[in-house]
Design an enzyme around this catalytic site. Sequence first.
Site, PDB file in Angstrom:
ATOM      1  CB  CYS A  39      -0.909   0.008   1.224  1.00 39.22           C
ATOM      2  SG  CYS A  39      -1.793  -1.555   1.479  1.00 39.22           S
ATOM      3  NE  ARG A  69       4.948   2.230  -2.480  1.00 40.77           N
ATOM      4  CZ  ARG A  69       5.532   1.449  -1.590  1.00 40.77           C
ATOM      5  NH1 ARG A  69       4.804   0.706  -0.794  1.00 40.77           N
ATOM      6  NH2 ARG A  69       6.836   1.394  -1.488  1.00 40.77           N
ATOM      7  CD1 TRP A 118      -2.875  -6.140  -2.720  1.00 40.83           C
ATOM      8  CD2 TRP A 118      -3.404  -5.032  -4.566  1.00 40.83           C
ATOM      9  NE1 TRP A 118      -3.175  -7.072  -3.679  1.00 40.83           N
ATOM     10  CE2 TRP A 118      -3.509  -6.419  -4.824  1.00 40.83           C
ATOM     11  CE3 TRP A 118      -3.698  -4.139  -5.602  1.00 40.83           C
ATOM     12  CZ2 TRP A 118      -3.884  -6.914  -6.063  1.00 40.83           C
ATOM     13  CZ3 TRP A 118      -4.072  -4.635  -6.823  1.00 40.83           C
ATOM     14  CH2 TRP A 118      -4.167  -6.011  -7.050  1.00 40.83           C
ATOM     15  CG  ASN A 153       2.889  -1.041   2.883  1.00 45.16           C
ATOM     16  OD1 ASN A 153       2.290  -2.051   2.521  1.00 45.16           O
ATOM     17  ND2 ASN A 153       4.029  -0.655   2.339  1.00 45.16           N
ATOM     18  N   GLY A 154       1.675  -3.333   5.173  1.00 44.31           N
ATOM     19  CA  GLY A 154       2.324  -4.525   5.718  1.00 44.31           C
ATOM     20  C   GLY A 154       1.317  -5.494   6.305  1.00 44.31           C
ATOM     21  CD  GLU A 193      16.632 -16.898  -9.013  1.00 46.12           C
ATOM     22  OE1 GLU A 193      16.448 -15.670  -8.997  1.00 46.12           O
ATOM     23  OE2 GLU A 193      16.454 -17.599 -10.039  1.00 46.12           O
ATOM     24  CE  LYS A 250      17.641 -12.954  -9.717  1.00 43.95           C
ATOM     25  NZ  LYS A 250      17.357 -13.830 -10.852  1.00 43.95           N
ATOM     26  CD  GLU A 274      19.612 -13.160 -14.442  1.00 42.11           C
ATOM     27  OE1 GLU A 274      18.683 -13.205 -15.257  1.00 42.11           O
ATOM     28  OE2 GLU A 274      19.443 -12.984 -13.218  1.00 42.11           O
ATOM     29  CG  HIS A 324      27.331 -38.585  -8.841  1.00 41.63           C
ATOM     30  ND1 HIS A 324      27.606 -39.930  -8.926  1.00 41.63           N
ATOM     31  CD2 HIS A 324      26.594 -38.417  -7.707  1.00 41.63           C
ATOM     32  CE1 HIS A 324      27.046 -40.558  -7.898  1.00 41.63           C
ATOM     33  NE2 HIS A 324      26.422 -39.668  -7.147  1.00 41.63           N
ATOM     34  CE  LYS A 329      11.908  -7.335 -14.839  1.00 40.81           C
ATOM     35  NZ  LYS A 329      12.683  -7.965 -13.751  1.00 40.81           N
TER      36      LYS A 329
END
Length: 607
Positions: free
Chosen positions: A2, A27, A74, A98-99, A479, A483, A486, A502, A602
Amino acid sequence: MCGIVGVIANQPAAPILLASLKRLEYRGYDSAGMATLEGGVLDRRRAEGKLSALAALLLDQPLRGTTGIGHTRWATHGSPSEANAHPHRSGPVAVVHNGIIENYLELKRDLVDAGYSFESQTDTEVIATLCASMLARGLDCEDAAAATIARLRGAYALCFVFDGRPDLLICARRGSPLVLGFGEGENFVGSDAIALAPLTDRICYLEEGDWAVLTRSDVRIHDAAGNPVTRDVQTVALETIVADKGQHRHYMAKEIHEQPSVIARALGAWISEDRTRIACAAENVDWARAPRLTIVACGTAYYAAHVAKVWMERVARIPVEIEIASEFRYREPPLPDRGVTMVVSQSGETADTLAALRYAQSRGQITLGLVNVTTSTIAREADVILPIHAGPEIGVASTKAFTAMVFCLSALAVLIARKRGEIGLDEEHGYVELLSTVPRLMSETIALEPQFEALAHDIARSSDTLFLGRGLMYPLALEGALKLKEITYIHAEGYAAGEIKHGPIALVDELTPIIALAPFDGLFDKLASNLREVMGRKGRVALIGDAEASRDLAEEVWRRVEMPAVDPLIAPYIYAVAVQFIAYHAAVAKGTDVDQPRNLAKSVTVE
């Protein structure tokens, strides 16, 4: 996620608040509201829907006064409605938030027992009522707010105003950002610097756990322990504020720090109003008869799907196949009758993933689209759309979109488990409570950033890096390696730790850092054995693990960062933060273009 704004101004507050909320509307747009003080008396306006509904209401019912707070929402607790819109008020205090407050039910029960009643379904009203109860005990506004903040558990940004105190705003942050703005005889607070851009060029970012007292002429900041502190005040150009990287050098850093708020936002979208079960559009799929779920994705989304596979098979007991989108349709794989295919894409425009969606539809599959952009092609063409609610992600290397995908997939696994009869309502409630702890735990991990930065400086000097993990940490090893590749251009690979002998153990030498993702779970002993094999060959192991893991291997490893102890099922969220910080700070140390790394875009909209 929010939007919050608060002002003690030299001119009417309502137009300022409305203009600032307009800049924060990305938001949240479920509802909006504001409260101001005229003659020291609180008054409030709230409206369901987009900000334009509040603007129309203010034309008919204007608010006066030069001090106020505003909010664009939100939903995280309670459906979008005027009753659930912020600010929430209890007697002499109004709050915007917010939260997510993890212990709000416990606090609410205590307040109901003390004779207080509630009008909304939100956790925010509990904050306002708790503060009102502190005032009723005789505490002044500042002490009442401090006592209230001390009782809250979760991730939040807050701003309070009080009847009879038109010269006072009190705000606090833990896990959600807040920025202060300084004027001449006026002061401001916002959840983004962009909200304050036309008001001031002098800003200050609150640090984790800070709370601040704003008057017309003064700002006093306290740390989490209540000690008075000073924070750097920056003079920034208007265009810098509008770019809205906040206090961060790069969008990627800002987006890593936003993750507790993003997960809180996703939580609100995926959890029922009574916070006991998962609720989403996929509820109408006949999961009980589905023989298999096929998940198709690319890149980071593909690794999120690997986390989902564990959740889906362990919790929901549904077989899951994961496919790389660029290979999927060219194999022409057979798909089962009544099967479900889910495609995962941040942009909703990934060409290979879109082609996979169309292939699955041509084979009679029920299709789900898990996307961040709800106006995208995948969102339009899938049978069921499942938004991840991450908000705009500018950095090319995905951070908050990845964890938001993982969250939504975890929540979906719980829903499928109930629909297949694998869990009952009590168990589902338990999973909801577990997922509700994620924003706080991510916030605690973000506080470890200096330790990740120190490790990253060593990683930046390497030419190769290995990431190891077992179970749910294997996808995080993949991941983490992605990162690092990238944005630093360092060669990196992720492996299931049991596979190290292995073949990959041939890469181990005294120059290659090996990052071990090591929560103390049912696989830790196996992982420790794998790591000792590596260290016996002069491997430099950086242990990312909780206190139990650190205790067992502390004397043997090269570097270590102690992580919060968590339930293994939600460990991916906080270990994602760890690998993101390692990659980010290694890239900064190398001087690469963090937000726009070479050769990458992106959204990949061609095959």
